[in-house]
Scaffold this active site. Structure first.
Site, PDB file in Angstrom:
ATOM      1  CE  LYS A  48      10.526   5.884  11.546  1.00 21.12           C
ATOM      2  NZ  LYS A  48       9.601   6.373  12.576  1.00 21.12           N
ATOM      3  CE1 TYR A  83      14.064   4.748  12.292  1.00 21.13           C
ATOM      4  CE2 TYR A  83      15.247   4.883  10.206  1.00 21.13           C
ATOM      5  CZ  TYR A  83      14.456   5.475  11.176  1.00 21.13           C
ATOM      6  OH  TYR A  83      14.047   6.766  11.023  1.00 21.13           O
ATOM      7  CB  SER A 134      12.275   8.190   7.731  1.00 21.42           C
ATOM      8  OG  SER A 134      13.594   8.331   7.291  1.00 21.42           O
TER       9      SER A 134
HETATM   10  N1  UFG Z   1      28.206  11.667   8.462  1.00 18.76           N
HETATM   11  C1  UFG Z   1      29.572  11.854   8.604  1.00 18.76           C
HETATM   12  N2  UFG Z   1      30.134  11.692   9.847  1.00 18.76           N
HETATM   13  C2  UFG Z   1      29.392  11.376  10.942  1.00 18.76           C
HETATM   14  C3  UFG Z   1      27.991  11.191  10.797  1.00 18.76           C
HETATM   15  C4  UFG Z   1      27.429  11.340   9.532  1.00 18.76           C
HETATM   16  O1  UFG Z   1      30.270  12.125   7.635  1.00 18.76           O
HETATM   17  O2  UFG Z   1      29.952  11.227  12.018  1.00 18.76           O
HETATM   18  C5  UFG Z   1      27.609  11.850   7.138  1.00 18.76           C
HETATM   19  C6  UFG Z   1      26.931  10.597   6.623  1.00 18.76           C
HETATM   20  O3  UFG Z   1      27.850   9.786   5.945  1.00 18.76           O
HETATM   21  C7  UFG Z   1      25.848  11.188   5.709  1.00 18.76           C
HETATM   22  C8  UFG Z   1      25.505  12.524   6.369  1.00 18.76           C
HETATM   23  O4  UFG Z   1      26.584  12.818   7.246  1.00 18.76           O
HETATM   24  O5  UFG Z   1      26.400  11.451   4.463  1.00 18.76           O
HETATM   25  C9  UFG Z   1      24.245  12.474   7.178  1.00 18.76           C
HETATM   26  O6  UFG Z   1      24.331  11.399   8.089  1.00 18.76           O
HETATM   27  P1  UFG Z   1      23.290  11.203   9.279  1.00 18.76           P
HETATM   28  O7  UFG Z   1      23.675   9.949  10.016  1.00 18.76           O
HETATM   29  O8  UFG Z   1      23.137  12.452  10.056  1.00 18.76           O
HETATM   30  O9  UFG Z   1      21.931  11.005   8.502  1.00 18.76           O
HETATM   31  P2  UFG Z   1      21.555   9.887   7.439  1.00 18.76           P
HETATM   32  O10 UFG Z   1      21.204  10.600   6.184  1.00 18.76           O
HETATM   33  O11 UFG Z   1      22.474   8.766   7.370  1.00 18.76           O
HETATM   34  O12 UFG Z   1      20.300   9.338   8.237  1.00 18.76           O
HETATM   35  C10 UFG Z   1      19.043   9.504   7.813  1.00 18.76           C
HETATM   36  C11 UFG Z   1      18.098   9.593   9.018  1.00 18.76           C
HETATM   37  C12 UFG Z   1      17.941   8.250   9.646  1.00 18.76           C
HETATM   38  C13 UFG Z   1      17.717   7.206   8.611  1.00 18.76           C
HETATM   39  C14 UFG Z   1      18.830   7.172   7.638  1.00 18.76           C
HETATM   40  C15 UFG Z   1      18.724   6.046   6.661  1.00 18.76           C
HETATM   41  O13 UFG Z   1      18.576  10.504   9.997  1.00 18.76           O
HETATM   42  O14 UFG Z   1      16.823   8.303  10.518  1.00 18.76           O
HETATM   43  O15 UFG Z   1      18.827   8.413   6.979  1.00 18.76           O
HETATM   44  O16 UFG Z   1      19.776   6.011   5.794  1.00 18.76           O
HETATM   45  F1  UFG Z   1      17.602   5.981   9.121  1.00 18.76           F
END
Ligand code: UFG
Length: 340
Positions: free
Chosen positions: A155, A151, A126
């Protein structure tokens, strides 16, 4: 004779899409999954799309006896290891669950593969290993940052376990694929992401809000140092991502790898903000989404996107699907799940 690929976690979101693409490319696939975070609908969807009775074995990859039986029942040529837990918050609350299910499982798999002479392993890594990179886009040489969750740590640990096991072996080959943000669903709407409970990730939360399952999407922060103030990510279509696994397996089976352990970023190379994603979803699906801006989510990085040069030049893989199409498919899938 077709080569056989074991897909652990093949009933899940990325595993099911990868099974479809492997089958389309002429591989035989056997799925092993304990259904702890999925159900048979993923396997049934894959069978419907491919028209093939893809073998499925319900088992936990920690179960060494079951694993050895699997390797003796099937003549496996390569393994793609998806089986793992992926909820960042849960991993903070229950670290041992993650170290056991994500790390111990991988060790058991590598030991069994060695015992049966299976030399080709693809590991689901990831972009989380990069944390907040100092320089963007992130290349495979971008230093990994200390993990901020168990988590994320699993990875990094599994990447290192694969690297060290390859180094100690005369013949083992391994590829770690570092996924950016996988989204979307199969164009048939027969398989997609099925999060249990309240989704953590952005796109399932958006589609559930549009479907009326959630009242309102919270956009976490509009005060970041980005063009519109919301976070930037690299959203990769799950079908494109699935195809990257096919190229990684073929690269090893065809002896095309340059090193015996290799790492590739799998993303689009394009940074998209949360607000841009929301607006695109509304535009392509011709609907209005109920959303509000709230404070930042703890632990979020501001911006991360991929340099995909290595995957393009070495794997010959490039993301092809447009964000518009991906978000249309995500919505079609949600509608089908909800009977809308
Ligand atoms: N976001 C929102 N509202 C929500 C959910 C997410 O605004 O309800 C925003 C988050 O703040 C972020 C973006 O959407 O800016 C993406 O969020 P996600 O949760 O979809 O994805 P992330 O980038 O946080 O997650 C990714 C991978 C995970 C990993 C993580 C580590 O999907 O597997 O990065 O930071 F663990």
């Amino acid at each position: 004779m077709s080569k056989c690929v074991l897909v652990t976690g093949g009933a899940g979101y990325i595993g099911s899409h990868t099974t479809v693409e492997l089958t389309a490319a002429g591989y035989d696939v056997v799925i092993a999954d304990d259904l702890s975070n999925s159900d048979m609908s993923g396997v049934e969807g894959v069978r419907a799309i491919t028209g093939k009775e893809i073998p499925f074995v319900e088992m936990n990859c920690l179960d060494r006896e079951a694993m050895e039986k699997l390797f003796s029942d099937y003549k496996i040529d390569a393994v793609i290891h998806f089986a793992a837990f992926k909820a960042v918050g849960e991993s903070v609350a229950e670290p041992l669950k993650y170290y056991s299910n994500n790390v111990e499982t991988f060790v058991t798999l590598l030991q069994t593969a060695a015992k049966f002479g299976v030399d080709n392993i693809v590991f689901s890594s990831s972009a989380t290993v990069y944390g907040q990179p100092d320089v963007l886009p992130a290349t495979e040489q971008t230093p990994r940052k200390p993990a901020t969750s168990p988590y994320g740590n699993t990875k990094q640990m599994c990447e290192d376990i694969l690297r060290d096991t390859v180094a100690a072996s005369a013949s083992l080959k391994g590829i770690a694929l570092r996924y950016f943000n996988p989204i979307g669903a199969h164009p048939s709407a027969l398989i997609g992401e099925l999060p249990k409970g309240v989704p953590n990730n952005l796109v399932p939360f958006i589609t559930q809000t549009a479907a009326g399952v959630r009242e309102c999407l919270s956009v976490f922060g509009d005060d970041y140092n980005t063009p519109d103030g919301s976070c930037l990510r690299d959203y990769i279509d799950v079908v494109d991502l699935a195809k990257a696994h096919v190229t990684a397996v073929s690269r090893m089976l065809d002896g095309k790898n340059k090193e015996r352990y290799e790492i590739f970023n799998i993303g689009t190379g394009r940074a998209v903000s949360v607000l841009e994603l929301v607006n695109t979803f509304e535009k392509v699906n011709n609907l209005k989404l109920n959303y509000k801006i709230v404070g930042r989510r703890p632990g979020d990085v501001e911006s991360v996107w991929a340099d995909t040069t290595l995957a393009e030049t070495e794997l010959g893989w490039k993301a092809e699907r447009s964000l518009d199409d991906t978000l249309k498919c995500a919505w079609e899938w949600e509608k089908r799940v909800r009977g809308l």
